[in-house]
Design a protein around this motif. Structure first.
Motif, short mmCIF file in Angstrom:
data_model
loop_
_atom_site.label_atom_id
_atom_site.label_comp_id
_atom_site.label_asym_id
_atom_site.label_seq_id
_atom_site.Cartn_x
_atom_site.Cartn_y
_atom_site.Cartn_z
N ASN A 121 0.83 -1.21 0.00
CA ASN A 121 0.00 0.00 0.00
C ASN A 121 0.86 1.25 0.00
O ASN A 121 2.05 1.21 0.33
CB ASN A 121 -0.94 0.02 1.21
CG ASN A 121 -0.17 0.06 2.52
OD1 ASN A 121 0.31 1.10 2.94
ND2 ASN A 121 -0.02 -1.10 3.16
N GLU A 124 -3.05 6.75 -1.69
CA GLU A 124 -3.91 6.39 -2.83
C GLU A 124 -4.60 7.65 -3.36
O GLU A 124 -5.35 8.32 -2.64
CB GLU A 124 -4.94 5.35 -2.41
CG GLU A 124 -4.28 4.03 -2.00
CD GLU A 124 -5.21 3.13 -1.19
OE1 GLU A 124 -4.84 1.96 -1.00
OE2 GLU A 124 -6.28 3.61 -0.75
N LYS A 130 -6.19 2.45 -5.40
CA LYS A 130 -6.81 1.79 -4.25
C LYS A 130 -7.11 0.33 -4.59
O LYS A 130 -6.84 -0.58 -3.78
CB LYS A 130 -8.09 2.51 -3.85
CG LYS A 130 -8.75 1.98 -2.59
CD LYS A 130 -9.96 2.83 -2.21
CE LYS A 130 -10.50 2.46 -0.84
NZ LYS A 130 -10.84 1.04 -0.71
N ASP A 133 -3.85 -1.68 -4.61
CA ASP A 133 -3.34 -1.95 -3.27
C ASP A 133 -4.14 -3.07 -2.60
O ASP A 133 -3.58 -3.93 -1.90
CB ASP A 133 -3.39 -0.69 -2.41
CG ASP A 133 -2.35 0.34 -2.83
OD1 ASP A 133 -1.57 0.05 -3.76
OD2 ASP A 133 -2.31 1.43 -2.23
#
Length: 488
Positions: A121, A124, A130, A133
């Motif tokens: 991650n 974002e 997003k 991730d």
């Protein structure tokens, strides 16, 4: 004029997997080009085969036993007088960071800080980022057998490079800068999008030196880790070529992003010192293992380390050097004193092509371990974290209970454990470290000489902090073993 300092760090990048180093696949042509234009330290070592201890050593110029960060969970306890950021602040540098930190410094210590990014991650800024991730998270730190279903712009290295380029574009052109770009890759999870997924087919991956039988042969933590991984993912090693192919594809992806970063620095008119390195290595299938977590093998301990830029000579250097040496090197490059308590040695004279005293650069030490004893092969302890993945808990396979010290000198490698038998290898004839010569009577003299060198290193690494009133005698470049007159 003080130079810009550009530090490009990768995570878990095994040395020797580029064309320049003799590998059959041309994974990193741009970085190989940088190495050809600068100083390529071909026997560089991490201070410890784990992220936070190694990164703390880079920042502080101290080995883990001195800076006291000997595992990934206690960065906040780092012990030092001044680190890299303090040195550069004193020299009026602007400080910019983008990527994975995993260190004792945080956003408040930089002028700009893009992150934190970790292995699954980052910040974002779009729906695709997003979604990517989340997809990474569901890989459970494993190996994808299909191309990543998101394009390269969602990949963490691309996003980190974009953040770094923004900081570069907005940086004060009148002041020198530190531009530290820290990529989480090629660390697991092992995945790449097209065209990198097809960069090398699994059947074209060069053969490894050893397989799972080598872990059982070595025993100890190698067999422990091999069995633990097999319990986590039964039959995982059957797919080792896919894992290696993804890893090699990620190296090419990183190379493209490092090229992009380099091109974005072109408008900076100051002199520049660029340092490219990894924090530690990866088994990439050797011993039937993935990632890291057992032993002090060359696959984990050796790292790529390149210095390039103004005044750096085009050369290959074979002296054993360390990630710990980078802070004093940068100190000299920016004309700042080496802080008290620093144990590394400046490599700037070597980068300029000067000879290296054998007494100072004939060997190097590294460390591993944190308290206690090494786990038995049958042990199944709660390790340093559990990951509540989509399928079942992941036991993170990095534990370094016990203690070990490694010495590399010429072709020889010595490992001494706090609670296990010693190890001695001839790396010219046994690069996978399978034939332990420690108890071989034919090598008693070699063993004795290496043990003496190791003891001298241990004495040298006694922590001098905190400072008192007494003044030690210090040679230039922190070359404590340089003969009189050889450290001008």
């Amino acid at each position: 004029m003080r130079p810009d300092i550009v530090v490009v760090m990768t995570d878990q990048q095994r040395v020797g997997l580029s064309r320049r180093s003799g590998f059959a696949v041309d994974t990193m042509p741009f970085v190989d080009g940088l190495a050809a234009q600068g100083t390529d330290f071909r026997h560089a070592y991490t201070a410890a085969p784990a992220c936070v201890p190694a990164r703390t050593s880079l920042l502080t110029g101290r080995f883990p036993s001195a800076h006291q960060v000997r595992q990934n969970s206690n960065a906040r306890y780092a012990h030092y007088q001044q680190d890299l950021l303090d040195v550069l602040r004193n020299a009026d540098y602007q400080l910019h960071f983008a990527g994975k930190p995993h260190m004792h410094r945080d956003a408040a210590d930089f002028d700009t800080f893009a992150g934190p990014y970790f292995h699954t991650n980052g910040p974002e800024r779009s729906a695709d980022e997003k979604a990517f991730d989340e997809w990474l998270d569901h890989l459970d730190h494993g190996v994808s057998d299909e191309p990543t279903p998101y394009d390269v712009t969602t990949q963490l290295p691309y996003r980190i490079t974009s953040d770094a380029l923004k900081a570069i574009d907005e940086a004060d052109p009148e002041r020198p800068g530190l531009f530290w770009v820290s990529y989480p890759e090629p660390h697991n999870p092992y995945q790449v999008p097209q065209p990198y997924f097809d960069f090398v087919a699994p059947e074209d991956v060069p053969d490894r030196l050893t397989g799972p039988e080598a872990a059982e042969h070595k025993g100890g933590t190698y067999a422990w880790l091999r069995r633990l991984q097999e319990e986590k993912r039964p039959g995982y090693d059957d797919n080792w070529r896919r894992y290696a192919a993804n890893y090699l594809g990620m190296l090419r992806l990183l190379d493209d992003q490092i090229r992009r970063l380099h091109e974005g620095l072109a408008h900076r008119t100051r002199p520049r010192l660029t340092i490219v390195l990894a924090d530690h290595g990866d088994y990439v299938g050797e011993y039937g293992l993935q990632r890291k977590g057992a032993g002090l093998s060359e696959f984990l301990m050796r790292i790529p380390m390149i210095l390039a830029g103004d005044g750096v000579k085009e050369q290959q250097r074979d002296e054993p050097v360390s990630i710990v040496d980078l802070l004093p090197t940068i100190c000299e490059a920016v004309d700042q004193p080496i802080p008290d308590g620093v144990q590394g040695r400046s490599l700037l004279p070597l980068a300029h092509g000067e000879p290296a005293p054998e007494a100072e650069f004939g060997s190097i030490i590294a460390e591993q371990g944190y308290g206690g004893r090494a786990y038995e092969v049958t042990a199944r302890p709660p390790l340093h974290f559990r990951y509540d993945g989509p399928s079942f808990d992941e036991l993170n396979t990095v534990t370094q209970s016990g203690g070990a010290r490694m010495l590399r000198s010429g072709k020889w490698k010595l490992i001494v454990h706090a609670d296990l038998d010693g190890e001695l290898y001839d790396l010219e004839t046994d690069p996978a470290e399978l034939d332990n010569l420690f108890a071989d009577d034919r090598h008693l003299a070699v063993r004795a000489g290496l043990l003496h060198q190791l003891t001298r290193w241990q004495a040298r690494l006694t922590d001098d902090l905190p400072n008192g009133n007494y003044t030690p005698l210090r040679l230039p470049h922190n070359w404590r073993w340089a003969p009189q007159g050889e450290a001008p």
